[in-house]
Scaffold this active site. Structure first.
Site, mmCIF file in Angstrom:
data_model
loop_
_atom_site.group_PDB
_atom_site.id
_atom_site.type_symbol
_atom_site.label_atom_id
_atom_site.label_comp_id
_atom_site.label_asym_id
_atom_site.label_seq_id
_atom_site.Cartn_x
_atom_site.Cartn_y
_atom_site.Cartn_z
ATOM 1 N N GLN A 1 -4.832 -1.739 9.322
ATOM 2 C CA GLN A 1 -4.672 -3.072 8.741
ATOM 3 C C GLN A 1 -5.280 -4.115 9.677
ATOM 4 O O GLN A 1 -4.997 -4.130 10.875
ATOM 5 C CB GLN A 1 -3.179 -3.350 8.482
ATOM 6 C CG GLN A 1 -2.910 -4.603 7.679
ATOM 7 C CD GLN A 1 -3.510 -4.568 6.277
ATOM 8 O OE1 GLN A 1 -3.617 -3.536 5.641
ATOM 9 N NE2 GLN A 1 -3.936 -5.721 5.806
ATOM 10 N N LYS B 1 0.835 -1.201 0.000
ATOM 11 C CA LYS B 1 0.000 0.000 0.000
ATOM 12 C C LYS B 1 0.871 1.253 0.000
ATOM 13 O O LYS B 1 0.590 2.222 -0.701
ATOM 14 C CB LYS B 1 -0.962 -0.030 1.209
ATOM 15 C CG LYS B 1 -2.060 -1.065 1.038
ATOM 16 C CD LYS B 1 -2.847 -1.385 2.288
ATOM 17 C CE LYS B 1 -3.812 -2.548 2.007
ATOM 18 N NZ LYS B 1 -4.551 -3.013 3.179
ATOM 19 N N ASP C 1 -11.432 2.418 3.892
ATOM 20 C CA ASP C 1 -11.689 0.979 3.864
ATOM 21 C C ASP C 1 -13.183 0.687 3.739
ATOM 22 O O ASP C 1 -13.583 -0.464 3.561
ATOM 23 C CB ASP C 1 -11.183 0.340 5.162
ATOM 24 C CG ASP C 1 -10.011 -0.578 4.931
ATOM 25 O OD1 ASP C 1 -9.928 -1.157 3.840
ATOM 26 O OD2 ASP C 1 -9.192 -0.725 5.846
HETATM 27 N N1 GUN Z 1 -6.824 -7.187 5.847
HETATM 28 C C1 GUN Z 1 -7.086 -7.940 4.749
HETATM 29 N N2 GUN Z 1 -7.734 -7.208 3.815
HETATM 30 C C2 GUN Z 1 -7.865 -5.966 4.325
HETATM 31 C C3 GUN Z 1 -8.450 -4.759 3.829
HETATM 32 O O1 GUN Z 1 -8.993 -4.678 2.712
HETATM 33 N N3 GUN Z 1 -8.397 -3.698 4.670
HETATM 34 C C4 GUN Z 1 -7.833 -3.764 5.903
HETATM 35 N N4 GUN Z 1 -7.844 -2.664 6.651
HETATM 36 N N5 GUN Z 1 -7.289 -4.857 6.396
HETATM 37 C C5 GUN Z 1 -7.303 -5.953 5.606
#
Ligand code: GUN
Length: 284
Positions: free
Chosen positions: A98, A54, A121
């Site tokens: 995350q 990211k 998100d």
């Molecule tokens: N963990 C796995 N996929 C995601 C996601 O799309 N967003 C977040 N914040 N954590 C994750």
């Protein structure tokens, strides 16, 4: 009949190129540079890789980004305090925590603390609620990425029998809302589902996100089904595979996403799109 392989990496790259162009133009016009804050708690191997990806993607498109790393022993209150500051920070237009968080931390309380305006998100109850009422705003990254993949390859999904395997808050449930928005007849299966094979056989579109390597066998699916694999599993030999047994499904499906290079790059791309969207909608 072999399936057409949906090249998520290629589609993601195209979208990211457009985002970069827009960010460059914004900079020339002295408009805000989109900024993303990412919070990583603990030592989860996959989470560290996702966060790194990211951060790299943000750099590539010219966003400002900052990663906050904490030990898994951190107290919930400290994260809540940081969120309060980030919610007010004028250089930050998107906040992502995350997941998963360590068990002792109340994930719901943390996610709810993020301003709905910076909820890139799409997990805040406000944004999930809007999607549920068919007024999408900030949309969860993986489901939104999948919808964009299906759109790019011009598959009409209206009226299809869609089956989602896995009912997580991150993928399964927002995916269900996205598919309802597209007028699919939508079923969501979880680990208690009886007769899963009957549902699989009936499905025109299958989206699977359960974290079980090679689980979905091609012999169970309907001929010509569309298979979308969200799983990213590392085998003992280091190989990365999805939740779909690729070859048996490839032989029978009409379209299939590979792992890696399918859904994953689109999740990151949706995050970039959401951050740019939030910056423009709420802070320009
Ligand atoms: N963990 C796995 N996929 C995601 C996601 O799309 N967003 C977040 N914040 N954590 C994750």
């Amino acid at each position: 009949m072999n399936a057409k392989i949906i090249n998520g990496s290629k589609i993601a790259k195209k979208i990211q190129k457009k985002i970069k162009k827009e960010v460059d133009q914004r900079r020339k016009k002295k408009l805000l540079t989109p900024g993303l804050a990412v919070i990583l708690v603990g030592n989860n191997y996959s989470s560290k890789i996702y966060v790194k990806k990211k951060k790299i993607a943000c750099n590539n498109v010219g966003f400002f980004s900052k990663v906050f790393k904490f030990s898994k022993k951190i107290h919930e209150k400290k994260i809540l305090n940081l969120l309060e500051k980030l919610n007010k920070n004028k250089y930050i237009h998107g906040i992502l925590i995350q997941l998963p968080l360590p068990k002792k931390i109340n994930t719901y309380k943390i996610l709810k603390k993020i301003s709905y305006k910076k909820d890139v998100d799409g997990f805040h109850p406000f944004n999930i609620g809007l999607l549920c009422q068919k007024h999408p705003n900030l949309r969860s990254c993986t489901p939104f990425g999948i919808i964009q993949l299906l759109k790019k390859i011009k598959i009409k999904i209206k009226g299809l029998n869609a089956l989602i395997i896995g009912d997580s808050n991150i993928v399964g449930k927002p995916m269900m809302l996205e598919l309802l928005l597209k007028n699919c007849t939508t079923t969501i299966a979880n680990k208690f589902t009886k007769n899963l094979y009957k549902h699989i056989k009936n499905a025109d579109l299958i989206i699977i996100a359960i974290g079980k390597p090679n689980f979905l066998n091609g012999k169970w699916i309907k001929k010509g089904a569309i298979i979308i694999d969200v799983g990213i599993n590392r085998l003992k030999n280091g190989k990365i595979v999805g939740d779909v047994d690729f070859y048996s499904n490839y032989k029978k499906a009409s379209y299939i996403t590979p792992v890696p290079g399918g859904v994953g790059p689109m999740t990151v791309t949706s995050l970039l799109q959401n951050t740019l969207y939030a910056c423009k909608k709420y802070y320009d």
